[in-house]
Design an enzyme around this catalytic site. Structure first.
Site, PDB file in Angstrom:
ATOM      1  N   TYR A 162       0.914  -1.096  -0.052  1.00 38.53           N
ATOM      2  CA  TYR A 162       0.056   0.007   0.069  1.00 38.53           C
ATOM      3  C   TYR A 162       0.894   1.226  -0.036  1.00 38.53           C
ATOM      4  CZ  TYR A 162      -3.304   3.368   1.685  1.00 38.53           C
ATOM      5  OH  TYR A 162      -4.197   4.355   1.781  1.00 38.53           O
ATOM      6  N   ASP A 175       9.338   3.058  -0.793  1.00 33.16           N
ATOM      7  CA  ASP A 175       8.214   3.694  -0.139  1.00 33.16           C
ATOM      8  C   ASP A 175       8.529   3.339   1.499  1.00 33.16           C
ATOM      9  OD1 ASP A 175       4.767   3.691   0.111  1.00 33.16           O
ATOM     10  OD2 ASP A 175       6.199   4.553   1.496  1.00 33.16           O
ATOM     11  N   LYS A 229       4.695   9.693   8.515  1.00 33.52           N
ATOM     12  CA  LYS A 229       4.818   9.119   9.682  1.00 33.52           C
ATOM     13  C   LYS A 229       5.794   9.819  10.564  1.00 33.52           C
ATOM     14  CE  LYS A 229       2.430   5.170   8.047  1.00 33.52           C
ATOM     15  NZ  LYS A 229       1.217   4.898   8.307  1.00 33.52           N
TER      16      LYS A 229
HETATM   17  P1  KE4 Z   1      -0.609   8.598   4.467  1.00 30.55           P
HETATM   18  O1  KE4 Z   1      -1.030   9.157   3.307  1.00 30.55           O
HETATM   19  O2  KE4 Z   1      -1.747   7.819   5.083  1.00 30.55           O
HETATM   20  O3  KE4 Z   1       0.096   9.656   5.355  1.00 30.55           O
HETATM   21  O4  KE4 Z   1       0.564   7.426   3.985  1.00 30.55           O
HETATM   22  C1  KE4 Z   1       0.109   6.533   3.012  1.00 30.55           C
HETATM   23  C2  KE4 Z   1       1.083   5.287   2.990  1.00 30.55           C
HETATM   24  C3  KE4 Z   1       2.144   5.244   1.924  1.00 30.55           C
HETATM   25  N1  KE4 Z   1       2.845   4.122   2.259  1.00 30.55           N
HETATM   26  C4  KE4 Z   1       2.896   3.077   3.034  1.00 30.55           C
HETATM   27  C5  KE4 Z   1       3.988   2.178   3.268  1.00 30.55           C
HETATM   28  C6  KE4 Z   1       1.739   3.380   3.843  1.00 30.55           C
HETATM   29  O5  KE4 Z   1       1.849   2.618   5.248  1.00 30.55           O
HETATM   30  C7  KE4 Z   1       1.149   4.444   4.127  1.00 30.55           C
HETATM   31  C8  KE4 Z   1      -0.091   4.549   5.014  1.00 30.55           C
HETATM   32  N2  KE4 Z   1      -0.143   3.650   6.031  1.00 30.55           N
HETATM   33  C9  KE4 Z   1      -1.533   3.273   6.764  1.00 30.55           C
HETATM   34  C10 KE4 Z   1      -1.452   2.091   7.820  1.00 30.55           C
HETATM   35  N3  KE4 Z   1      -0.640   1.064   7.264  1.00 30.55           N
HETATM   36  C11 KE4 Z   1      -2.148   4.544   7.178  1.00 30.55           C
HETATM   37  C12 KE4 Z   1      -3.480   4.072   7.988  1.00 30.55           C
HETATM   38  C13 KE4 Z   1      -4.672   4.627   7.406  1.00 30.55           C
HETATM   39  O6  KE4 Z   1      -4.878   4.593   6.356  1.00 30.55           O
HETATM   40  O7  KE4 Z   1      -5.468   5.194   8.220  1.00 30.55           O
END
Ligand code: KE4
Length: 433
Positions: free
Chosen positions: A142, A237, A265
């Site tokens: 993801y 990523d 994060k």
């Molecule tokens: P954000 O747009 O949510 O800040 O980041 C997206 C993203 C990009 N790349 C990786 C490897 C990620 O894990 C994420 C987002 N992680 C999820 C939890 N695994 C966010 C939690 C959520 O969607 O509420």
């Protein structure tokens, strides 16, 4: 009715699903979500004043735990000087210098406001730099919710059973090719079928959105070689692994170089921050220097920079933080494996650094296909049992347990006891059937 339930009922009237991010709705664990009042250190409190030990830590950003005193002080000091200027500030220069110092192969960096934005921008940059259109991603990984990435996404999309999303033009994903994690042959096939058309491979160096799946020996090195042989860029990523696996992230941890790295994060210290960076010749393509456009009203926001910079500086100045974190994680994972052996349970523990996942399957989990064989019904029982034992973990089989530096011995003791109780109950119920 608990205040959480009341707020959830009200929230559902005015927010889709009552939440601002799908996974928070607890749709995967068969109960209403907890609404949070506050958190400090390793503890989190819901609006009904129940206390839990937090092993989500806002999905990773709070590597030092909640309300770290130094970060709070720096944020307070920054706030009284202004909340946002939409103009360059010294803190952004300091932040960029720090990232370029500690992250390998990053000469320049651009701040954005989320992991999604960092990935979206990095993909545009890879296409702009190479002049090619196609992108390779991995099933179950993801990378946020930009259109071209919502193709067999992991994390939220995987758990809600939508390997794709409504509202995405087929043209938007026509150029997104999907390979299998830990399967270099599947990547080579795509490059053979799309000669000189692939701009980049984007990969979670440790997959953590299908649950934690470690890269097999030679996998990341193999991706590097394929990119070099085909003049394509390798994008790591590191929204999850960045500044966690090692100060320099997965590049340092695995000693494999990426061409572009995306962050989120931890880099924000709890505030909305993302970033992407790479070597000078690539980053000089980004506007206003180059022709790859990308912009953001609140990018480099001074308060967010104050929080993120302080968190990274604390990690940089105190080398023992990540060492302690990884040592504690090795310990807790070892205890978990011992409990599984004790009850002869069909459970797999995947752990690397301070990332851990529990899979309810008898098969080793080293790919998306083996990850999704995990028994989701059993995960629901496990999740609710851990919560009843005062342990707050991610409400999804396909997420990670995030250990923080604020977790103490008593927290680990409570976690291990809760894990023992939960696995015991699950095995007992299975044996009764
Ligand atoms: P954000 O747009 O949510 O800040 O980041 C997206 C993203 C990009 N790349 C990786 C490897 C990620 O894990 C994420 C987002 N992680 C999820 C939890 N695994 C966010 C939690 C959520 O969607 O509420």
């Amino acid at each position: 009715m608990s205040l959480s339930d009341e707020l959830f009922e009200r929230g559902k009237k005015v927010m889709p699903g009552g939440v601002n991010s799908p996974v928070r709705a607890y749709g995967n664990v068969g109960r209403n979500p907890l609404f949070i009042k506050k958190a400090i250190g390793s503890k989190i409190y819901d609006v009904d004043d129940n206390e839990y030990i937090d092993f989500v830590n806002s999905w990773g950003p709070l590597i030092l735990g909640h309300c770290n005193k130094d970060i709070i002080d720096k944020v307070k000091f920054s706030m009284i000087k202004g909340l946002s200027f939409g103009a360059p500030t010294e803190k952004e220069v300091l932040m960029a210098e720090l990232i370029c110092e500690i992250v390998p192969n990053v000469d320049m960096v651009r701040m954005v406001n989320s992991g999604t934005e960092s990935v979206m921008s990095a993909l545009r940059l890879a296409r702009g730099f190479t002049g090619r259109n196609k992108i390779v991603k991995f099933e179950g990984c993801y990378h946020g919710h930009c259109d071209s990435m919502l193709v067999k996404a992991g994390s939220g999309a995987l758990t809600v059973g939508e390997p794709d999303s409504d509202g995405i033009l087929k043209e938007a994903v026509l150029n997104t090719l999907v390979a299998q994690y830990n399967d270099l042959e599947s990547v080579k096939r795509l490059f053979e079928q799309n000669k000189n058309e692939i701009a980049c491979i984007i990969v979670e160096p440790v997959a953590a959105n299908m649950g934690v799946v470690l890269p097999e020996k030679g996998f990341l090195e193999g991706l590097r070689k394929i990119c070099d042989e085909n003049d394509a860029l390798l994008i790591f990523d590191e929204v999850i692994t960045g500044f966690r696996l090692a100060l320099g992230g997965a590049q340092e941890f695995f000693d494999v170089s990426a061409d572009i790295v995306t962050f989120g994060k931890i880099i924000g210290g709890g505030f909305p921050v993302g970033a992407y960076g790479g070597r000078r010749e690539i980053m000089e393509c980004v506007s206003p220097l180059g022709n790859v456009y990308q912009a953001g009203t609140l990018s480099g926001n001074p308060i967010a920079m104050a929080a993120g910079y302080e968190q990274l500086m604390l990690l940089k100045k105190n080398k023992d933080i990540l060492l302690t974190l990884n040592m504690n994680s090795d310990y807790i994972a070892g205890e978990m494996k011992g409990i599984i052996e004790k009850y002869n349970a069909d459970v797999q523990i995947n752990q690397i650094g301070s990332l851990i996942s529990v899979f309810f399957t008898k098969e080793k989990v080293s790919s998306y296909k083996t990850a999704i064989k995990s028994d989701k019904e059993t995960f629901i029982k496990y999740f609710n049992s851990m919560l009843e034992n005062g342990i707050y973990i991610a409400p999804s089989q396909f997420e990670a347990i995030f250990i923080s530096f604020a977790h103490e011995g008593s927290d680990f003791k409570k976690f291990i006891q809760a894990f023992d109780n939960s696995i015991y109950k699950i095995v007992a119920e299975t044996n009764e059937k």
